[in-house]
Every structure is written in structure tokens, then in C-alpha cells.
Design a protein around this motif. Structure first.
Motif, mmCIF file in Angstrom:
data_model
loop_
_atom_site.group_PDB
_atom_site.id
_atom_site.type_symbol
_atom_site.label_atom_id
_atom_site.label_comp_id
_atom_site.label_asym_id
_atom_site.label_seq_id
_atom_site.Cartn_x
_atom_site.Cartn_y
_atom_site.Cartn_z
ATOM 1 N N ARG A 1 0.838 -1.210 0.000
ATOM 2 C CA ARG A 1 0.000 0.000 0.000
ATOM 3 C C ARG A 1 0.873 1.260 0.000
ATOM 4 O O ARG A 1 0.539 2.252 -0.643
ATOM 5 N N ALA B 1 2.012 1.713 -3.455
ATOM 6 C CA ALA B 1 0.936 2.228 -4.305
ATOM 7 C C ALA B 1 0.762 3.734 -4.105
ATOM 8 O O ALA B 1 0.612 4.486 -5.075
ATOM 9 N N ARG B 2 0.791 4.178 -2.837
ATOM 10 C CA ARG B 2 0.644 5.616 -2.578
ATOM 11 C C ARG B 2 1.817 6.401 -3.153
ATOM 12 O O ARG B 2 1.641 7.486 -3.727
ATOM 13 N N ALA C 1 3.681 5.485 -5.712
ATOM 14 C CA ALA C 1 3.553 5.471 -7.171
ATOM 15 C C ALA C 1 2.526 6.488 -7.642
ATOM 16 O O ALA C 1 2.716 7.163 -8.668
ATOM 17 N N GLN C 2 1.425 6.621 -6.893
ATOM 18 C CA GLN C 2 0.420 7.624 -7.246
ATOM 19 C C GLN C 2 1.006 9.039 -7.124
ATOM 20 O O GLN C 2 0.705 9.919 -7.931
ATOM 21 N N GLY C 3 1.849 9.232 -6.078
ATOM 22 C CA GLY C 3 2.487 10.541 -5.933
ATOM 23 C C GLY C 3 3.412 10.857 -7.091
ATOM 24 O O GLY C 3 3.433 11.978 -7.600
ATOM 25 N N ALA D 1 3.149 9.579 -10.110
ATOM 26 C CA ALA D 1 2.294 9.810 -11.275
ATOM 27 C C ALA D 1 1.717 11.221 -11.268
ATOM 28 O O ALA D 1 1.473 11.810 -12.334
ATOM 29 N N ALA D 2 1.532 11.782 -10.064
ATOM 30 C CA ALA D 2 1.012 13.148 -9.953
ATOM 31 C C ALA D 2 2.103 14.197 -10.117
ATOM 32 O O ALA D 2 1.815 15.392 -10.069
ATOM 33 N N ASP E 1 5.104 14.271 -8.181
ATOM 34 C CA ASP E 1 5.959 14.429 -7.011
ATOM 35 C C ASP E 1 7.038 13.345 -7.044
ATOM 36 O O ASP E 1 6.845 12.226 -6.557
ATOM 37 N N GLN F 1 8.905 11.155 -3.853
ATOM 38 C CA GLN F 1 8.290 10.070 -3.100
ATOM 39 C C GLN F 1 9.291 8.922 -2.900
ATOM 40 O O GLN F 1 9.959 8.494 -3.827
#
Length: 479
Positions: free
Chosen positions: A212, A215-216, A218-220, A222-223, A225, A228
Motif C-alpha cells: 500500500r 501504491a501511494r 507510485a500515485q504521488g 504519477a502526480a 511528485d 516520493q
């Protein structure tokens, strides 16, 4: 709706536990029941052997099977008092011996009832004369039904057969024992399954928690940042994945930083000649500068610089992407070295620099693109002449194990140990002068490295402050 990996894992683990525990319980219950029945049957056969001897004594004492049903149903001597005829009186007359026999019969009757079995006694003709369950009295049994029974002989002749038959009595202590064993197995399997499920849930929680976090992160990224990172607390595959992710994020951040710097450097490199061209043209339009050949020549030089810069950038980008088309042929590097040096003789003379060419004879051929190799040597010579004005520049080639090495050395100021790691970076320049021409565009050496590697070769530099620099390119020989 996103399904949790923890629920998927725990569901699959629960299914595995259910199947495994179910199979183990099934096998255990079947084995327990089978072994228990085998034990009961063996004990029953042992008791049947003893009771057969007792019934044989009974028949020998009475001369018939009359009254044996009462004895098998409730083997109490008082039940036979009266109404049994002379045979019974004679049997009772045996005194203490018959008392012991009846006590053993009573004990055996209790044992059979406790174990959930019954006794069936057939006479010599196969007719049932005694049955503890009362359901087969008077029934004639076939020879096949009597197989496995205990034969009873009295006075030297066959007088009957004793059978031990199963009597399924749910309330019997034996069946109660078997049920308690089965219930214990079921409860044990259930507890084991719950404990395994609990331990599995803890294990899956340890697995899914870093997932998890990944995943968080990776989302950062992708946004946008790229800072991360995920903590690495394990030294297993999950920890290795976290370290790989952190390495990837670090590389992405470095690449983004390099991209931003490259865009800024490209803008700077393009803006300078464009600013010169723009200012000169505007001055001509305003009548400040005359539109003569000398001014036009200055603008032309700036356009040539722009064209070369754009061409080098395109070649560098294609080489870095592995998409640069090379026309490889078998070459004699001695010829290429002489041709490249010829282009710089006039420039060397103009700046009073000694340019020496030292190609060795009999060089092995190499498989390379002549134009690109000449471009590499031109960049190195241009760089050397820029920093060694009034000094010495040497261009040479020699055979080395497995290939051919070309070098360019100069007597310039050299590089410090801190500068050497950055020599082949794009747009890095060792600023030795305030003049722009002394610094160059900053991509020549980066292009040298990419073109050498595109030919399967290697490039390195040796330098020390005040002792000049030597660039060496090694290309594999063509067999």
C-alpha cells in the motif's frame, strides 16, 4: 471498486485451509472409525471364543439349547428357577461351576451391550435359538451366513455356531466414545484452521502494508511528485521491490533534473547566437550598422553555429536513444586519423599550436562509420586546440589487444579531479575564459562518448591540473 489485496489473499488462504483441514479431518475420521471398528471386532471375536466355551459347557450340562435365550438376554441364575425341566435342574445342580459360568455370561453380556454388538446363536441345523436383540429367533441361516462364526462343540459333536453381529445402538458407551473422538477431531481441525487463518492474516498484513505504501508513492510520482520514497524495513522480495522502487524514483528525479537543466542549457545556447543575429539585423534596419559583407559574415557565422548546435543535439539525442543510423564499413583508422588532422592544420598554424599526427603502421581494420568517427576526432581536436592555443596537440592511433585505440592529447590547463567525472556530461563546460568561444557549446564531448559507445567502443580521459588532458577511444577490431 478496488478490491483489497489483503481480502483476496486471506480469502484464498481460507479456501486452502478449508480444503486441507477438511481432507485431514475426513481421512482422520475414516481412519479412526475403521481402526475402532477393527478393534471392536477383534475384541468381539475374543469374547466370542470365550463365550463359545461357556455355551458349550451349557449345552453339555443341559443337553439342549432350551432356555439359552433367557441366559443370553439376562444371564442371572434366578431367572431360570422353575419351569426349565430336568435339564435345567441338572444344569443348576452343577453348583459353584454354573455360578461362575453365569457370572461370566453376565459380564460378557454387559460387555457386548457396551460395545454396541449382539450375540446370535444358531443350532447345528442353522436355526437361530438365541439372539440378544430378539429379532432373529427361529430364523434359519444359510451356510454362507454362518461363515465367520465361532463353532460350538459339546461331547465331541457340533451343536451350534455363535455369531457376533453389529448392533448399532446410538446410546451405547462405545458409540458415545467414537462420537466424542470424532467431535474432538472436528473441534481440533476447526481450532487449527482458525489459528492458521489468524497467523495468515498477520502475514498478509505485513505483505500488503508495504504494498500500500508503494501504491501511494507510485500515485504521488504519477502526480508529478518525484520526491516520493518508501521505507525499507524487510530484506525479502518485498524489501527488494521497495529498494528497486526507490532507485527508480531516484533515477526519475535525476532524469527530470537533467531534463530541466538541458532545456535551460539549450535555451541559453540558442538564445546567444539568436540575440547576436537579432541585434545585428535590427541595427542594420535602423541604419546603425551598414549592411556590408563584414557584418553579413558575422551573422553568417552565428547561423553556422546555430546549425551545428542543432545538428549536434539531434545526433546526441538519436545516439542516446539507440536510433542513430550508422553506415559501418571496414576502415583503416590510420587513414581516418590523417584526414581528420588535415582539417585542423591551418587553424593550428593560425594560433601557433603544434599539431602532431602519430598513427602506427599496420593497424587492424575496424567496423565503423567513417563519417561518425571523423566527427568524433574533429570534436576532440576542436576541444584540444581551444584549450591548448600556443601549445601542443597530438593525434595518434595504435593497436591494442582486441582492437585499435585512438588518442588526442593536449598541453592545456587540464582538469581537476572534481571536474573529471563531469567531462562527458551534456552542457558541462570547464570555464577557462570569459570568451564564449573558449568554452564551446558543451555537448561536443558528450557526443564523442555516445558515438564511441554506438560503435561498441569505450572512451576515457586522463588529466591533471596544469598537465593537459588525453582522451582515448578504443574500438573493437573487425575480424
Amino acid at each position: 471498486m478496488v478490491q483489497s489485496l489483503w481480502f483476496k489473499l486471506i480469502g484464498a488462504f481460507a479456501l486452502v485451509i478449508l480444503v486441507v483441514v477438511g481432507l485431514v479431518m475426513l481421512v482422520t475420521l475414516r481412519a479412526t472409525t475403521s481402526q475402532f471398528e477393527l478393534y471392536v471386532n477383534r475384541q468381539g471375536q475374543a469374547w466370542a471364543q470365550r463365550i463359545g466355551l461357556t455355551l458349550a459347557d451349557y449345552y453339555a450340562a443341559t443337553g439342549s439349547w432350551q432356555g439359552v435365550q433367557d441366559v443370553m438376554q439376562a444371564p442371572v441364575p434366578g431367572m431360570m428357577a422353575g419351569g426349565q425341566g430336568r435339564g435345567m435342574a441338572g444344569w443348576h445342580g452343577m453348583g459353584g461351576m454354573m455360578s461362575d459360568v453365569m457370572s461370566e455370561m453376565m459380564a460378557s453380556g454387559d460387555m457386548w451391550a457396551m460395545m454396541g454388538y449382539r450375540l446370535v446363536l444358531a443350532n447345528a441345523t442353522g436355526t437361530v435359538v438365541g439372539d440378544t436383540a430378539d429379532s432373529l429367533l427361529g430364523t434359519h441361516l444359510k451356510d454362507a451366513d454362518l461363515i465367520g462364526g465361532v463353532p460350538i462343540a459339546a461331547n465331541g459333536q457340533m451343536v451350534g455356531t455363535l455369531l457376533v453381529a453389529a448392533h448399532d445402538v446410538p446410546a451405547s458407551p462405545a458409540r458415545g466414545f467414537l462420537r466424542s473422538v470424532n467431535v474432538s477431531v472436528l473441534l481440533g481441525g476447526l481450532v487449527a484452521g482458525l489459528v492458521a487463518l489468524l497467523l495468515g492474516s498477520l502475514l498478509f498484513f505485513q505483505i500488503t502494508t508495504p504494498m500500500r505504501r508503494l501504491a501511494r508513492a507510485a500515485q504521488g510520482i504519477a502526480a508529478g511528485d518525484l520526491s516520493q520514497r518508501v521505507p525499507v524495513a524487510l530484506n525479502d522480495e518485498v524489501g527488494q521491490l521497495a529498494r528497486s522502487f526507490n532507485g527508480m524514483a531516484e533515477s526519475l528525479q535525476q532524469m527530470e533534473w537533467q531534463r530541466q537543466n538541458m532545456m535551460a542549457d539549450i535555451a541559453h545556447e540558442l538564445r546567444t547566437p539568436l540575440a547576436v543575429i537579432q541585434s545585428n539585423v535590427e541595427a542594420m534596419l535602423d541604419g546603425v550598422l551598414p549592411a556590408n559583407r563584414e557584418e553579413l559574415e558575422s551573422i553568417h557565422q552565428e547561423t553556422l553555429l546555430l546549425n551545428r548546435l542543432i545538428g549536434d543535439l539531434r545526433t546526441l539525442s538519436l545516439a542516446e536513444a539507440g536510433q542513430l543510423a550508422l553506415d559501418k564499413q571496414s576502415l583503416d583508422l590510420g587513414v581516418v586519423v590523417a584526414r581528420a588532422a588535415e582539417k585542423f592544420h591551418l587553424r593550428a598554424q593560425a594560433q601557433n599550436t603544434t599539431l602532431r599526427v602519430e598513427p602506427a603502421a599496420g593497424l587492424p581494420p575496424v567496423l565503423a562509420d567513417a563519417g561518425r568517427i571523423e566527427q568524433v576526432l574533429s570534436n576532440l581536436l576542436d576541444n584540444a586546440l581551444r584549450y591548448a592555443a600556443g601549445g601542443r596537440v597530438t593525434l595518434g592511433a595504435q593497436a591494442v589487444p582486441g582492437g585499435v585505440q585512438v588518442w588526442v592529447s593536449d598541453s592545456g590547463p587540464g582538469f581537476s579531479p572534481n571536474e573529471l567525472p563531469h567531462v562527458f556530461e551534456r552542457f558541462w563546460r570547464a570555464e577557462r575564459s570569459d570568451e564564449r568561444q573558449a568554452a564551446g557549446s558543451g555537448i561536443g564531448l558528450a557526443l564523442v562518448k555516445q558515438l564511441a559507445e554506438a560503435h561498441g567502443g569505450q572512451v576515457n580521459v586522463q588529466s591533471a591540473p596544469g598537465q593537459g588532458a588525453t582522451f582515448r577511444i578504443t574500438l573493437p577490431a573487425h575480424s
